[in-house]
Motif scaffolding. Structure first.
Motif, PDB file in Angstrom:
ATOM      1  N   LYS A  56     -34.063 105.183  35.397  1.00  0.00           N
ATOM      2  CA  LYS A  56     -34.775 105.308  35.288  1.00  0.00           C
ATOM      3  C   LYS A  56     -35.824 107.153  35.792  1.00  0.00           C
ATOM      4  O   LYS A  56     -36.068 107.350  35.324  1.00  0.00           O
ATOM      5  CB  LYS A  56     -35.922 104.604  35.200  1.00  0.00           C
ATOM      6  CG  LYS A  56     -37.217 104.861  34.446  1.00  0.00           C
ATOM      7  CD  LYS A  56     -38.068 103.625  33.820  1.00  0.00           C
ATOM      8  CE  LYS A  56     -39.173 104.053  33.063  1.00  0.00           C
ATOM      9  NZ  LYS A  56     -40.220 103.368  33.114  1.00  0.00           N
ATOM     10  N   SER A  57     -35.697 106.730  37.111  1.00  0.00           N
ATOM     11  CA  SER A  57     -36.156 108.052  37.698  1.00  0.00           C
ATOM     12  C   SER A  57     -34.964 108.865  37.723  1.00  0.00           C
ATOM     13  O   SER A  57     -35.634 110.270  37.114  1.00  0.00           O
ATOM     14  CB  SER A  57     -36.080 107.159  39.312  1.00  0.00           C
ATOM     15  OG  SER A  57     -36.017 108.511  40.314  1.00  0.00           O
ATOM     16  N   TRP A  85     -30.383  99.519  38.207  1.00  0.00           N
ATOM     17  CA  TRP A  85     -30.502 100.555  36.107  1.00  0.00           C
ATOM     18  C   TRP A  85     -32.129 100.028  36.425  1.00  0.00           C
ATOM     19  O   TRP A  85     -32.536 100.414  35.540  1.00  0.00           O
ATOM     20  CB  TRP A  85     -29.643  98.835  36.152  1.00  0.00           C
ATOM     21  CG  TRP A  85     -28.908  98.418  35.903  1.00  0.00           C
ATOM     22  CD1 TRP A  85     -27.513  97.940  35.995  1.00  0.00           C
ATOM     23  CD2 TRP A  85     -27.627  99.610  34.481  1.00  0.00           C
ATOM     24  NE1 TRP A  85     -26.342  98.582  35.898  1.00  0.00           N
ATOM     25  CE2 TRP A  85     -26.669  99.262  34.444  1.00  0.00           C
ATOM     26  CE3 TRP A  85     -28.125 100.440  33.609  1.00  0.00           C
ATOM     27  CZ2 TRP A  85     -24.718 100.088  33.699  1.00  0.00           C
ATOM     28  CZ3 TRP A  85     -26.879 100.685  32.636  1.00  0.00           C
ATOM     29  CH2 TRP A  85     -25.264 100.791  33.158  1.00  0.00           C
ATOM     30  N   ALA A  86     -32.866  99.231  36.467  1.00  0.00           N
ATOM     31  CA  ALA A  86     -34.257  99.468  35.883  1.00  0.00           C
ATOM     32  C   ALA A  86     -35.701 100.235  36.964  1.00  0.00           C
ATOM     33  O   ALA A  86     -36.185 100.543  36.565  1.00  0.00           O
ATOM     34  CB  ALA A  86     -34.945  97.723  36.934  1.00  0.00           C
ATOM     35  N   HIS A  87     -34.368 101.244  38.051  1.00  0.00           N
ATOM     36  CA  HIS A  87     -36.069 101.649  38.788  1.00  0.00           C
ATOM     37  C   HIS A  87     -34.730 103.032  38.601  1.00  0.00           C
ATOM     38  O   HIS A  87     -35.257 104.712  38.709  1.00  0.00           O
ATOM     39  CB  HIS A  87     -35.312 100.612  40.496  1.00  0.00           C
ATOM     40  CG  HIS A  87     -36.641 100.371  40.340  1.00  0.00           C
ATOM     41  ND1 HIS A  87     -38.041  99.857  39.346  1.00  0.00           N
ATOM     42  CD2 HIS A  87     -36.272  98.753  40.390  1.00  0.00           C
ATOM     43  CE1 HIS A  87     -38.574  98.541  39.656  1.00  0.00           C
ATOM     44  NE2 HIS A  87     -37.224  97.951  40.243  1.00  0.00           N
ATOM     45  N   ARG A 147     -30.267  95.221  40.241  1.00  0.00           N
ATOM     46  CA  ARG A 147     -31.531  95.701  39.368  1.00  0.00           C
ATOM     47  C   ARG A 147     -32.069  96.930  39.819  1.00  0.00           C
ATOM     48  O   ARG A 147     -32.582  97.151  39.219  1.00  0.00           O
ATOM     49  CB  ARG A 147     -31.997  94.444  39.697  1.00  0.00           C
ATOM     50  CG  ARG A 147     -34.001  94.308  38.845  1.00  0.00           C
ATOM     51  CD  ARG A 147     -34.857  93.348  39.733  1.00  0.00           C
ATOM     52  NE  ARG A 147     -35.913  93.658  38.680  1.00  0.00           N
ATOM     53  CZ  ARG A 147     -36.566  93.584  37.579  1.00  0.00           C
ATOM     54  NH1 ARG A 147     -35.356  93.267  36.348  1.00  0.00           N
ATOM     55  NH2 ARG A 147     -37.807  93.456  36.430  1.00  0.00           N
ATOM     56  N   ARG A 202     -35.030  93.160  46.635  1.00  0.00           N
ATOM     57  CA  ARG A 202     -34.509  92.887  45.293  1.00  0.00           C
ATOM     58  C   ARG A 202     -33.272  93.557  45.086  1.00  0.00           C
ATOM     59  O   ARG A 202     -32.419  94.055  46.010  1.00  0.00           O
ATOM     60  CB  ARG A 202     -34.842  93.873  44.488  1.00  0.00           C
ATOM     61  CG  ARG A 202     -36.488  94.314  44.145  1.00  0.00           C
ATOM     62  CD  ARG A 202     -36.934  93.415  43.597  1.00  0.00           C
ATOM     63  NE  ARG A 202     -38.649  93.409  43.713  1.00  0.00           N
ATOM     64  CZ  ARG A 202     -39.299  94.244  42.664  1.00  0.00           C
ATOM     65  NH1 ARG A 202     -38.630  95.260  42.500  1.00  0.00           N
ATOM     66  NH2 ARG A 202     -40.828  93.997  43.212  1.00  0.00           N
TER      67      ARG A 202
END
Length: 313
Positions: free
Chosen positions: A232-233, A227-229, A224, A220
């Protein structure tokens, strides 16, 4: 999510009752007579007693509170003792200034704090260490002192910005922004550094977890993953501290508006307390408490969105 919202609303309603009653009680036992405030020092005792009866102040305290609460539930917070204007109308004329101040400070501190914290977590080094030191230094500076320093620097030594006063956006957008810069900077300093430090710590903890290594091994993109994982965590503690600072900003508007002479709810409640306009004090406190309840509800909704376990609990 609906269950979560209803549960928090069920807790918020008793909180509002408790705060409104405690405020009413503290005002009732505070020195000063509202009837004397209305009539002035030259009033005779007979006239003061007559006005006390008209205001219902000769009734038992619980009955007075019940009458106020019944009216408040119908949207009537009473009238100002000094201006005879409805309290709700007076608050409506001032709340725009306070909202401008708080929302601008919230947006700047949240966006700036998260971005700086992300840079500190990803790059480390001097920026990470600077955040640690800045958090200690800024937390030790009283906000009102910072406000006076900003006035001395940017309004007196370098006359770039107005020291006091407020310009409505309907009158001049440029004047509105200039009138808010110094008060917002006073409110932003501590939240900006606090949110940046929390973001850095939370992201460093998230970056060390196994799922990040697994995502990188899966090919990945780093952007990404961040910003996406990772973000959010790390979001739950960030949302928590943003909510805490937002509530602190609502209280901080009292001194910020006083230092910079802004006609908001802060100066309104200070002036009302100094003149003994107790219905106005009660109304402003209830409105500010309602604001705190709404902020807490929004934070809980964000919890539920970010963490499915919160929706189930």
């Amino acid at each position: 999510m609906t269950r979560l919202i209803l549960g928090r609303l069920a807790l918020a309603v008793p909180l509002l009752f408790i705060v409104s009653f405690l405020t009413f009680l503290l005002i009732a036992i505070a020195p000063g007579d509202p009837a004397a405030t209305v009539l002035g020092n030259a009033a005779t005792p007979e006239r003061v007693a007559e006005v006390r009866t008209q205001l219902g102040l000769d009734q038992p305290l619980l009955l007075q509170y019940w009458n106020w609460l019944t009216a408040a539930l119908h949207g009537d917070l009473g009238v100002s003792l000094l201006t005879a204007q409805p309290v709700l109308d007076t608050i409506g004329q001032r709340i725009g200034v306070t909202l401008s101040l708080v929302l601008a400070a919230l947006a700047l501190s949240t966006i700036g704090g998260v971005l700086i914290g992300m840079l500190g977590a990803l790059r480390g080094g001097w920026l990470s260490r600077a955040l640690e030191w800045a958090a200690v230094v800024v937390s030790a500076i009283p906000p009102f002192w910072l406000g006076f320093l900003l006035i001395a620097w940017f309004a007196l030594q370098m006359p770039l910005l107005p020291a006091t006063g407020y310009v409505p956006p309907t009158q001049s957008i440029d004047g509105w922004i200039r009138s808010l810069i110094l008060p917002v900077a006073t409110l932003v300093a501590a939240p900006l550094v606090g949110i940046a430090k929390q973001t850095k710590d939370s992201m460093q903890e998230a970056l060390a977890k196994d799922f990040v290594a697994a995502l990188r091994a899966d090919g990945r993109s780093e952007m990404r993953i961040i910003w996406a994982h990772v973000l959010k965590s790390a979001a739950i503690p960030i949302v928590t501290i943003v909510g805490v600072f937002f509530i602190a900003m609502i209280g901080g508007t009292v001194f910020a508006e006083t230092v910079f002479s802004l006609p908001g709810l802060g100066t309104l409640v200070v002036g009302a307390a100094q003149t003994g306009d107790f219905p106005l004090v009660q109304g402003v406190v209830v409105v500010l408490c309602l604001g705190v309840v709404i902020v807490n509800l929004v934070v809980e909704m964000l919890y539920g969105w970010l963490n499915p376990k919160a929706r189930m609990s």
